[in-house]
Scaffold this active site. Structure first.
Site, mmCIF file in Angstrom:
data_model
loop_
_atom_site.group_PDB
_atom_site.id
_atom_site.type_symbol
_atom_site.label_atom_id
_atom_site.label_comp_id
_atom_site.label_asym_id
_atom_site.label_seq_id
_atom_site.Cartn_x
_atom_site.Cartn_y
_atom_site.Cartn_z
ATOM 1 N N ASP A 69 0.678 -1.275 -0.046
ATOM 2 C CA ASP A 69 -0.010 0.086 0.011
ATOM 3 C C ASP A 69 1.094 1.252 0.077
ATOM 4 O OD1 ASP A 69 -3.164 0.305 1.019
ATOM 5 O OD2 ASP A 69 -1.875 2.206 0.870
ATOM 6 N N VAL B 89 1.863 0.968 -6.345
ATOM 7 C CA VAL B 89 1.874 -0.210 -7.269
ATOM 8 C C VAL B 89 1.817 0.479 -8.795
ATOM 9 C CG1 VAL B 89 0.517 -1.704 -5.885
ATOM 10 C CG2 VAL B 89 -0.809 0.091 -7.144
ATOM 11 N N ASN C 61 -6.303 -5.256 -6.042
ATOM 12 C CA ASN C 61 -7.334 -4.490 -5.257
ATOM 13 C C ASN C 61 -7.056 -3.002 -5.417
ATOM 14 O OD1 ASN C 61 -9.715 -3.902 -3.686
ATOM 15 N ND2 ASN C 61 -8.018 -3.477 -2.220
ATOM 16 N N TYR D 290 -11.006 6.318 -15.205
ATOM 17 C CA TYR D 290 -11.466 5.043 -14.299
ATOM 18 C C TYR D 290 -12.118 4.084 -15.078
ATOM 19 C CZ TYR D 290 -13.911 2.825 -10.249
ATOM 20 O OH TYR D 290 -14.292 1.835 -9.462
ATOM 21 N N VAL E 296 -19.607 1.022 -3.351
ATOM 22 C CA VAL E 296 -19.353 0.370 -1.978
ATOM 23 C C VAL E 296 -19.461 1.428 -0.844
ATOM 24 C CG1 VAL E 296 -17.767 -1.092 -0.669
ATOM 25 C CG2 VAL E 296 -18.113 -1.167 -3.100
HETATM 26 P P1 NAD Z 1 -10.132 2.937 -0.877
HETATM 27 O O1 NAD Z 1 -9.900 4.563 -1.370
HETATM 28 O O2 NAD Z 1 -11.069 2.897 0.434
HETATM 29 O O3 NAD Z 1 -8.605 2.418 -0.607
HETATM 30 C C1 NAD Z 1 -7.599 2.509 -1.750
HETATM 31 C C2 NAD Z 1 -6.413 1.950 -1.092
HETATM 32 O O4 NAD Z 1 -5.491 1.867 -2.244
HETATM 33 C C3 NAD Z 1 -5.850 3.022 -0.017
HETATM 34 O O5 NAD Z 1 -5.470 1.868 1.096
HETATM 35 C C4 NAD Z 1 -4.715 3.458 -0.569
HETATM 36 O O6 NAD Z 1 -3.684 3.881 0.161
HETATM 37 C C5 NAD Z 1 -4.305 2.487 -1.633
HETATM 38 N N1 NAD Z 1 -3.676 3.077 -2.656
HETATM 39 C C6 NAD Z 1 -4.163 4.192 -3.630
HETATM 40 N N2 NAD Z 1 -3.099 4.229 -4.585
HETATM 41 C C7 NAD Z 1 -2.279 3.491 -4.351
HETATM 42 C C8 NAD Z 1 -0.814 3.154 -5.003
HETATM 43 N N3 NAD Z 1 -0.491 3.849 -6.154
HETATM 44 N N4 NAD Z 1 -0.243 2.056 -4.654
HETATM 45 C C9 NAD Z 1 -0.769 1.426 -3.625
HETATM 46 N N5 NAD Z 1 -1.722 1.529 -2.988
HETATM 47 C C10 NAD Z 1 -2.395 2.634 -3.315
HETATM 48 O O7 NAD Z 1 -10.810 2.167 -2.157
HETATM 49 P P2 NAD Z 1 -11.678 1.021 -2.178
HETATM 50 O O8 NAD Z 1 -13.168 1.654 -2.162
HETATM 51 O O9 NAD Z 1 -11.519 0.004 -0.961
HETATM 52 O O10 NAD Z 1 -11.356 0.493 -3.701
HETATM 53 C C11 NAD Z 1 -10.665 -0.642 -3.616
HETATM 54 C C12 NAD Z 1 -10.831 -1.099 -5.139
HETATM 55 O O11 NAD Z 1 -12.212 -1.554 -5.644
HETATM 56 C C13 NAD Z 1 -10.293 -0.152 -6.158
HETATM 57 O O12 NAD Z 1 -9.611 -0.777 -7.199
HETATM 58 C C14 NAD Z 1 -11.545 0.528 -6.650
HETATM 59 O O13 NAD Z 1 -11.676 1.130 -7.727
HETATM 60 C C15 NAD Z 1 -12.589 -0.552 -6.474
HETATM 61 N N6 NAD Z 1 -14.055 -0.323 -6.489
HETATM 62 C C16 NAD Z 1 -14.365 0.389 -5.334
HETATM 63 C C17 NAD Z 1 -15.832 1.068 -5.243
HETATM 64 C C18 NAD Z 1 -16.475 1.874 -4.241
HETATM 65 O O14 NAD Z 1 -17.282 2.185 -4.421
HETATM 66 N N7 NAD Z 1 -15.472 1.891 -3.051
HETATM 67 C C19 NAD Z 1 -16.721 0.511 -6.346
HETATM 68 C C20 NAD Z 1 -16.314 -0.382 -7.599
HETATM 69 C C21 NAD Z 1 -14.838 -0.589 -7.519
#
Ligand code: NAD
Length: 260
Positions: free
Chosen positions: A35, A58, A84, A150, A183
């Protein structure tokens, strides 16, 4: 499990990733995460041990190389990779998007899948088993107005899952994409607030619109995604590969309310 299974979940220290990590831990998996945020890494280490997490962007292939090198000093197998980590990216009309914001989103949400997965494959091929999950989105199934980079990344996450399922199937490696709807949690609140600003609307109205996008009229919870990851990683998922699985209460439309 006879031998302890090992899972890597990128961004396992917050949001959806955290729920996935907790569920896999309950199933007995050894966990490793990367992370960009040192606080998330420290929390993960507190929960799962010093060697379980590493600060890593990442979107930077060199940092990913180093993280996997560190992982390999402690683990000889890898049963599950969950790609993720991801960012929401900029919100706005295509003609207003900045090039660096576009590139940062593509680097984080798309290119990282390549940087991560290429390290997982040799381990899984050697075992003749493994599961890979790319975190896509319902935006990857339908498009998403005002969020072009996105949506592009999330479509690509599905394309890569289908392509890798074909490439890796002969080694008994399964690859799928998950497509959550909105989410519950801080991330969606940020998206709602930015969307409200971009459209000149109240956040509460935008939230209501988001919830009405799905037939179930409610946000998905991180635990719903975690349950699907556990299913795919477990015996129930052993013949499931190359699929884009929506966990979104059935998205009816992401755009039908968008008036000019
Ligand atoms: P979040 O924002 O709660 O967490 C994202 C995490 O990614 C954080 O811990 C952040 O520190 C880490 N991060 C960000 N950039 C990074 C990088 N360059 N390298 C390493 N770590 C990095 O997000 P979430 O809601 O838990 O989403 C997780 C996944 O699910 C994502 O791929 C997101 O696109 C996808 N998603 C989320 C939703 C939603 O509504 N939350 C809906 C559909 C898909």
């Amino acid at each position: 499990m006879s031998e302890q299974s090992v899972a890597i979940i990128s961004a396992g220290g917050s949001g959806i990733g955290l729920a996935i990590a907790q569920s896999l831990h309950e199933l007995g998996y050894q966990l490793f995460t990367v992370d960009i945020d040192p606080h998330h890494v420290a929390e993960f280490q507190r929960a799962y041990g010093e060697d379980s997490a590493r600060v890593c962007d990442v979107s930077d292939p060199h940092q990913v190389d180093e993280a996997f090198a560190a992982f390999r000093t402690k683990h000889e197998r890898l049963d599950l990779l969950v790609n993720n980590a991801g960012i929401a990216g900029p919100q706005g009309a295509l003609e207003d998007l900045a090039v660096d914001e576009w590139q940062r989103t593509i680097d984080t949400d798309l290119n990282s899948l390549f940087y991560m997965t290429r390290h997982a494959i040799p381990l899984m091929k050697a075992q003749h088993s493994g599961a890979i999950i790319n975190m896509s989105s319902n935006a990857g199934l339908s498009g998403c107005p005002l969020r072009s980079p996105y949506a592009a990344s999330k479509w690509a996450a599905i394309g890569l899952a289908k392509t890798w399922a074909m490439e890796l199937g002969p080694w008994n490696i399964r690859v799928n994409a998950l497509c959550p709807g909105s989410v519950s949690g801080p991330r969606i609140e940020g998206v709602i607030n930015r969307d409200a600003e971009a459209r000149g609307m109240e956040a509460a109205d935008i939230r209501r619109v988001y919830q009405r996008q799905g037939s179930l009229r409610q946000f998905t919870d991180p635990e719903d995604i975690a349950a699907m990851v556990c299913f795919l990683a477990g015996p129930g998922g052993k013949k499931v590969s190359g699929q884009a699985i929506a966990i979104d209460g059935h998205t009816e439309s992401l755009a039908n309310w968008l008036d000019p």
